[in-house]
Design a protein around this motif. Sequence first.
Motif, PDB file in Angstrom:
ATOM      1  N   ALA A   1     -29.930  47.869  -6.025  1.00 41.02           N
ATOM      2  CA  ALA A   1     -28.742  47.180  -6.551  1.00 41.02           C
ATOM      3  C   ALA A   1     -28.078  48.005  -7.651  1.00 41.02           C
ATOM      4  CB  ALA A   1     -29.137  45.802  -7.088  1.00 41.02           C
ATOM      5  N   VAL A   2     -28.889  48.678  -8.465  1.00 42.83           N
ATOM      6  CA  VAL A   2     -28.343  49.552  -9.510  1.00 42.83           C
ATOM      7  C   VAL A   2     -27.540  50.679  -8.880  1.00 42.83           C
ATOM      8  CG1 VAL A   2     -28.969  51.258 -11.277  1.00 42.83           C
ATOM      9  CG2 VAL A   2     -30.079  49.017 -11.248  1.00 42.83           C
ATOM     10  N   LYS A   3     -28.069  51.286  -7.835  1.00 38.13           N
ATOM     11  CA  LYS A   3     -27.390  52.415  -7.186  1.00 38.13           C
ATOM     12  C   LYS A   3     -26.057  51.998  -6.576  1.00 38.13           C
ATOM     13  CE  LYS A   3     -31.502  55.218  -6.220  1.00 38.13           C
ATOM     14  NZ  LYS A   3     -32.523  54.448  -6.931  1.00 38.13           N
ATOM     15  N   ARG A   4     -25.951  50.735  -6.153  1.00 36.25           N
ATOM     16  CA  ARG A   4     -24.671  50.251  -5.614  1.00 36.25           C
ATOM     17  C   ARG A   4     -23.594  50.194  -6.699  1.00 36.25           C
ATOM     18  NH1 ARG A   4     -27.933  46.028  -2.901  1.00 36.25           N
ATOM     19  NH2 ARG A   4     -28.301  46.714  -0.749  1.00 36.25           N
ATOM     20  N   LYS A   5     -24.019  49.970  -7.939  1.00 36.98           N
ATOM     21  CA  LYS A   5     -23.078  49.820  -9.052  1.00 36.98           C
ATOM     22  C   LYS A   5     -22.657  51.155  -9.665  1.00 36.98           C
ATOM     23  CE  LYS A   5     -23.145  45.206  -9.640  1.00 36.98           C
ATOM     24  NZ  LYS A   5     -21.944  44.348  -9.725  1.00 36.98           N
ATOM     25  N   ILE A   6     -23.396  52.214  -9.315  1.00 39.45           N
ATOM     26  CA  ILE A   6     -23.245  53.486 -10.021  1.00 39.45           C
ATOM     27  C   ILE A   6     -22.683  54.565  -9.111  1.00 39.45           C
ATOM     28  CG2 ILE A   6     -24.658  55.417 -10.867  1.00 39.45           C
ATOM     29  CD1 ILE A   6     -26.292  53.529 -12.454  1.00 39.45           C
ATOM     30  N   GLY A   7     -21.827  55.398  -9.688  1.00 37.59           N
ATOM     31  CA  GLY A   7     -21.484  56.689  -9.099  1.00 37.59           C
ATOM     32  C   GLY A   7     -22.190  57.746  -9.925  1.00 37.59           C
ATOM     33  N   TYR A   8     -23.036  58.540  -9.284  1.00 35.07           N
ATOM     34  CA  TYR A   8     -23.895  59.475 -10.011  1.00 35.07           C
ATOM     35  C   TYR A   8     -23.615  60.902  -9.578  1.00 35.07           C
ATOM     36  CZ  TYR A   8     -28.326  61.653 -11.577  1.00 35.07           C
ATOM     37  OH  TYR A   8     -29.271  62.457 -12.155  1.00 35.07           O
ATOM     38  N   LEU A   9     -23.296  61.736 -10.543  1.00 41.55           N
ATOM     39  CA  LEU A   9     -23.160  63.167 -10.305  1.00 41.55           C
ATOM     40  C   LEU A   9     -24.291  63.869 -11.044  1.00 41.55           C
ATOM     41  CD1 LEU A   9     -21.646  65.730  -9.353  1.00 41.55           C
ATOM     42  CD2 LEU A   9     -20.301  65.596 -11.454  1.00 41.55           C
TER      43      LEU A   9
END
Length: 240
Positions: A71-79
């Motif tokens: 669920a955290v990864k759905r909220k985040i754009g990570y570079l």
Amino acid sequence: MIEVKGLVKTYGAKRAVDGVTFSVRRGDILGFLGPNGAGKSTTMKMITGFLRPTAGTAVVGGHDVTADPVAVKRKIGYLPESAPAYGEMTVEEFLFFIAECRGFKGPDAKRAAAERAIQLTHLVPVRRQTIETLSKGYKQRVGFAQAMLHDPPILVLDEPTDGLDPNQKNEVRSLIKGMAVEKAVILSTHILEEVEAICNRVIIISQGRVVADETPEQLRARQPGARLDEIFRTLTLSDV
């Protein structure tokens, strides 16, 4: 949007991150600074759910990174630093693939998401070029494009302008600043000029611990007349 409390990461006897605590609100662009090996990237990997904390908590968009990392990864754009990509894919193919991974259904929805990312990150000239043939600057833009493709409420960017020329750096900074009105942004950087240009908050980390959490103005007020790099060295006992 992000609430970090007492975050710890140990590797054997080494404490890479030692009790880091901070919060990030919508509209914040938080500059995350520190010398090499200070714990910046490790902290960002724990916030995004790619590393499990040894102790402490991180809540992102209302979800605990340990209890609900997906669920955290759905909220985040990570570079991440040196963002990985499939070199044999073209830029378009890779971003279509990312759109599918992010849950966009049907070719039209995937194409629209990829096209928006291509336009925003100025990848049009290389859209049909394989990623392995791109310059470092264009590869960095592809990494940024995949991070913001799904229009996430939170962006975590590790050295987002690394490898870009001065004009490209300004374009990316303007893009981040424009998007931050509706998002929470954490960016790690070694470029103090970047912090002054776009960040409204600065966290300095040294030896795994937060040594400053202030606005750029408050940081400069510590040593009136001193340059930001001089204040940084004072706080970290290290060169930038």
